[in-house]
Design an enzyme around this catalytic site. Structure first.
Site, PDB file in Angstrom:
ATOM      1  CD  GLU A   7      -1.398  -2.153   2.007  1.00 27.93           C
ATOM      2  OE1 GLU A   7      -2.325  -3.061   2.197  1.00 27.93           O
ATOM      3  OE2 GLU A   7      -0.103  -2.436   2.131  1.00 27.93           O
ATOM      4  CG  ASP A  82      -2.401  -3.590   5.453  1.00 26.52           C
ATOM      5  OD1 ASP A  82      -0.946  -3.582   5.498  1.00 26.52           O
ATOM      6  OD2 ASP A  82      -2.715  -2.299   5.763  1.00 26.52           O
ATOM      7  CG  ASP A  84      -7.137  -5.081   6.658  1.00 26.04           C
ATOM      8  OD1 ASP A  84      -6.628  -5.348   5.611  1.00 26.04           O
ATOM      9  OD2 ASP A  84      -7.119  -4.432   7.742  1.00 26.04           O
ATOM     10  CD  GLU A  86     -11.379  -1.801   3.356  1.00 30.88           C
ATOM     11  OE1 GLU A  86     -10.958  -1.066   2.503  1.00 30.88           O
ATOM     12  OE2 GLU A  86     -12.589  -2.278   3.553  1.00 30.88           O
ATOM     13  CE1 TYR A 295      -2.574  -3.798   8.725  1.00 32.58           C
ATOM     14  CE2 TYR A 295      -4.253  -5.113   9.491  1.00 32.58           C
ATOM     15  CZ  TYR A 295      -3.854  -4.206   8.733  1.00 32.58           C
ATOM     16  OH  TYR A 295      -4.839  -3.586   7.985  1.00 32.58           O
ATOM     17  NE  ARG A 297      -6.767   0.309   9.698  1.00 31.10           N
ATOM     18  CZ  ARG A 297      -5.926   0.903   9.042  1.00 31.10           C
ATOM     19  NH1 ARG A 297      -4.727   0.098   8.440  1.00 31.10           N
ATOM     20  NH2 ARG A 297      -5.717   2.284   8.749  1.00 31.10           N
ATOM     21  CG  HIS A 342      -5.238 -10.064  11.782  1.00 33.00           C
ATOM     22  ND1 HIS A 342      -4.669 -10.885  10.527  1.00 33.00           N
ATOM     23  CD2 HIS A 342      -6.301  -9.357  11.201  1.00 33.00           C
ATOM     24  CE1 HIS A 342      -5.485 -10.479   9.490  1.00 33.00           C
ATOM     25  NE2 HIS A 342      -6.313  -9.693   9.872  1.00 33.00           N
TER      26      HIS A 342
END
Length: 864
Positions: A7, A82, A84, A86, A295, A297, A342
């Protein structure tokens, strides 16, 4: 060549260093495309088909081209965004774009890693997988759901609720939480109660004992409800000789809290560091991309076994054996709808206790200590309760104390709390006491208290409540809260949320006409259904179909109602708030100006207000948010100007209250500043007399004037200006002060508009451009620049406290949007053509005045 997509540029730079020469790592700069902000981007009648478009800014288009060009030359594409939903969605969007451009390499794989360390990245490269279709479906469902909610409901608001901007699926429920708390506070009736406390001493150690039994009756917090009873109880304690009857000592154990999740990190950072949720997540993102933490989130509270081993090793090296429990601690989440795919948020290395600088370092320290403490031994405490009675046995005092016998995890970290309960007694260190002792009584106090309403939400307590109810996902809390502030539905005062009038009215509208969709249970159940899609247990289009089948007819039904009907319904729904009973029993709806008309809620061009039924004969009106304040906002005559003999009237207009001298076009007007609580005729005449001439400048001979403008009170002299602090300064500043303030302002600006402003703060060099970053004062507020890109500093960040990491992020985000559009950039038609078509153009403009405003409203809906 192997192409890796992540990203951010920072993440790309770090990973490319780990992977070596055969890899090229490019950043997507987050999402590369989205639904166009217009009707029809999601089509329910076509199986919820969606249209996507690449973000329009130049930097994004250039980056997409760079990715496409590199993909055409690559043998293998590795999507490493990432770990997740998103992140999965970004990878999917990149792949779809490459397919459209026929630039997909032969081999496409997806890898994820929970930390940006060399070990984590290289291990992930050895375990590639395909894109997760269930996560992508969950993303599509959420995006379509939020789009349909916003683009269907927002037009209803614009037409039926004046002043409303937009509504969002999760945003509206979060707003309701704040409004509901406001209602609880308004409905709360304070109750008086008294406490009787004796200050005592034993063997030179002072302590306090509370009266818990009076005249043979056990007391609770509200038992003593008046001064007379309190004074009688105080006299009884003063007269009695109290003897220790019982000493009870109980051992207690306190276990550490688990490592941080996204939600608990936001809560603790707000409590202990004063950071907003959005600021916390920005800092955490920087720490993650720097390889300092895992991470950020996540709903998970567990740590990887290797991390637990590293933490235990670090504890053993820093503390003696008593601080390390025999077995590792294993945690399970108690949060509703928790997804524990996670790890918890933890440092990547337990032997590195510092990372980043400034705010980043403080947040890292919090994360590090919490994770370390989570694997430490429990704290051992001892709680002592001493009961004392007088000779009659009818009065009893109690003292409590708490002693930490072994600190355990408390040596490193103690969890914060939002608010201390009213029932909690002070627990200090008690002296050694035995049965039969008679501690010395030094003083007795009877203190009056009143029960307190529930506190307004802070960011920490709002995030906690949303998580408890299962509203939204923790990763979206920061943006949800920021949207409420940006829409001005709420405001922050002393770190607490207050509902604005517009937010209160919007919530009332949704509760009355769309009750199901602002229901806490419905929103939480929707999150569970979306989680079922993520887990492959539900089909995403079936979820959307069920939602749309009920929501669309409901919104159509409300759209068919007349605005006046909607206002009537809201008038009744909000009756208790807008028209509370008068103490004298008179009709709260009776107009205080004409004494005949009835007051009711009205909708105007600039929002809702309270007006009289006798309008236009009676012009009484007050703002929506002034319940029961008779005359608030009405036009009133304050008196007469002794010089002109004209009436001075106080009125309320579009931009708030103002005073007016005279009538018609010749009338003089002045806004009423907010910093004048005791506003009277004298102040009105002062304001109407502005600008005030202080005198001629001793150097130039030009006049110095003081006045109030669009940006507040100021001094003016020969085209130069200086800011004043308050309205009173406009009338009290003398010549010496005025000359000094103007000189200081000129020095700050480098001698005027043509000079160079001095930086508020100087930071380091920008890692990409190499330019020195500076925080500068600007005409429209402070900004940060690297010499090439200027970025506005958010209102919730103090310019002098801006960190280097924040500056880089703001500059990068602004640069990603491309250069600002130039005003007047449209090409002008040749003079002859323009003249020939002049009349038709006017006619077209007259026919469709509203068409030009539609895109702006569509954009607002898209942002929900």
């Amino acid at each position: 060549m192997q192409l890796v997509i992540v990203e951010s540029p920072a993440k790309a730079k770090t990973i490319e260093k780990y992977l070596g020469g055969d890899f090229k790592v490019l950043a997507s700069y987050g999402h590369v495309r989205d639904l166009p902000p217009k009707d029809g981007s999601v089509r329910p009648d076509e199986g919820f088909e969606m249209d996507w478009e690449v973000y329009a800014d130049k930097r994004n288009r250039d980056q997409v081209k760079a990715i496409s060009d590199a993909a055409k030359k690559a043998d293998r594409l590795i999507l490493a965004t990432d770990p997740d939903r998103e992140g999965e969605a970004i990878s999917w969007h990149v792949l779809e774009l490459l397919k459209n451009r026929k630039a997909v390499p032969k081999e496409v794989e997806r890898v994820t890693f929970n930390a940006i360390t060399k070990q984590a990245v290289t291990d992930a490269m050895k375990q590639p997988r395909a894109l997760d279709g269930d996560l992508i479906d969950a993303y599509l469902a959420r995006r379509a759901l939020d789009y349909l909610f916003g683009f269907t409901l927002s037009p209803v608001l614009w037409r039926k609720l004046p002043g409303a901007k937009s509504a969002g699926r999760v945003q509206s429920v979060a707003l309701r939480l704040i409004v509901d708390r406001e209602r609880e506070i308004e409905a709360f009736k304070a109750q008086e109660y008294w406490s009787v406390v004796a200050a005592m001493e034993q063997d030179g150690t002072a302590f306090e004992a509370r009266l818990v039994t009076f005249d043979g009756k056990k007391l609770d917090r509200l038992s003593i409800g008046d001064k007379g009873t309190a004074e009688a109880a105080k006299a009884a304690v003063e007269a009695g000789r109290f003897t220790v009857e019982e000493v009870e000592t109980k051992p207690l154990k306190r276990n550490p809290a688990p490592p941080f999740t996204t939600s608990t990190l936001q809560q603790e950072a707000a409590r202990k560091l004063g950071y907003s949720a959005s600021h916390t997540m920005r800092l955490a993102q920087n720490l993650y991309e720097a390889g300092a933490i895992t991470y950020m989130r996540t709903d998970g509270v567990q740590m990887d076994p290797s991390a637990i081993s590293a933490a235990r090793k670090a504890i053993a090296e820093r503390y003696d054996g008593h601080y390390l429990p025999e077995k590792p601690r294993i945690y399970q989440s108690k949060a509703k709808n928790a997804q524990e795919a996670h790890e918890a948020i933890r440092p990547t290395e337990f032997f590195r206790d510092r990372a980043g600088s400034g705010d980043e370092a403080k947040l890292y320290d919090l994360i590090y200590k919490r994770a370390m403490a989570s694997q430490m031994a429990a704290a051992s405490l001892e709680r002592t309760t001493v009961t004392m009675r007088d000779p009659t046995g009818r009065h009893e005092l109690r003292a409590t104390g708490q002693v930490v016998k072994f600190a355990g995890f408390l040596a490193v970290y103690e969890e914060g709390f939002d608010q201390k309960s009213d029932d909690e007694e002070a627990e200090g260190l008690l002296p050694m006491m035995r049965k039969g002792d008679s501690p010395a009584k030094k003083a007795v106090t009877a203190t009056q208290h009143f029960t307190q309403p529930p506190p307004r939400f802070s960011e920490a307590s709002l995030v906690k409540r949303m998580e408890e109810l299962g509203i939204g996902r923790p990763s979206t809390y920061a943006s949800t809260i920021q949207t409420l502030r940006d829409r001005e539905y709420v405001r922050m005062e002393k770190n607490r949320f207050f509902a604005e009038d517009s937010g209160r009215l919007l919530t009332a509208f949704l509760e009355r006409f769309f009750p199901r969709y602002v229901g806490y249970d419905f929103t939480a159940e929707m999150e569970e259904e979306l989680d079922d899609v993520s887990g492959g247990r539900a089909e995403w289009k079936a979820l959307l179909e069920a939602f749309w089948r009920d929501f669309k007819p409901k919104s159509d039904e409300v759209m068919e109602r007349k605005p006046s009907e909607v206002t009537e319904v809201l008038d009744e729904f909000l009756s208790d708030y807008l028209f509370p009973p008068n103490e004298d029993g008179s009709d709260p709806r009776l107009c205080p100006k004409c004494g005949q008309g009835r007051l009711s809620l009205r909708g105007g061009r600039f929002g809702a207000f309270i007006g009289c039924s006798n309008y236009p004969e009676c012009t009484f009106r007050r703002k929506f948010g002034q319940p029961g304040e008779d005359g608030a906002g009405e036009d009133e005559t304050m008196g007469t100007d002794p010089e002109t003999g004209l009436e001075v009237q106080r009125k309320t207009g579009r931009f708030g209250p103002y005073v007016q001298l005279g009538e018609g076009k010749e009338a003089k007007r002045a806004s009423v500043p907010r910093d004048l609580p005791d506003f009277d005729l004298e102040w009105a005449l002062r304001l109407l007399s502005l600008p005030r001439t202080i005198g001629d400048h001793p150097e130039t001979g030009q006049p110095i004037t003081a006045s109030i403008g669009r940006y507040g009170p100021y001094l003016a002299h020969d085209g130069k200006y200086a800011k004043l602090q308050s309205t009173r300064d406009v009338f009290e500043t003398g010549m010496n002060s005025a000359v000094t303030l103007l000189a200081e302002a000129a020095n700050r600006k480098g001698g005027g508009a043509r000079g160079k402003a001095e930086p508020i703060k100087t930071l380091g060099a920008h890692p990409t451009s190499g330019g020195e970053m500076k925080v500068m004062p600007g005409r429209y507020g402070p900004y940060v620049t690297d010499g090439a890109t200027n970025a506005t500093i958010p209102k919730d960040v103090k310019p002098e406290e801006l960190t280097e990491a924040q500056a880089i992020e703001l500059i990068d985000a602004r640069a990603a949007k491309g250069p600002p559009a130039k005003k007047g950039a449209r090409k002008k038609a040749p003079a002859k053509k323009a003249a020939a078509k002049k009349a038709p153009a006017k006619k077209a403009a007259a026919k469709k005045p509203a068409a030009k405003k539609a895109p702006a409203k569509k954009k607002a809906a898209a942002e929900t």
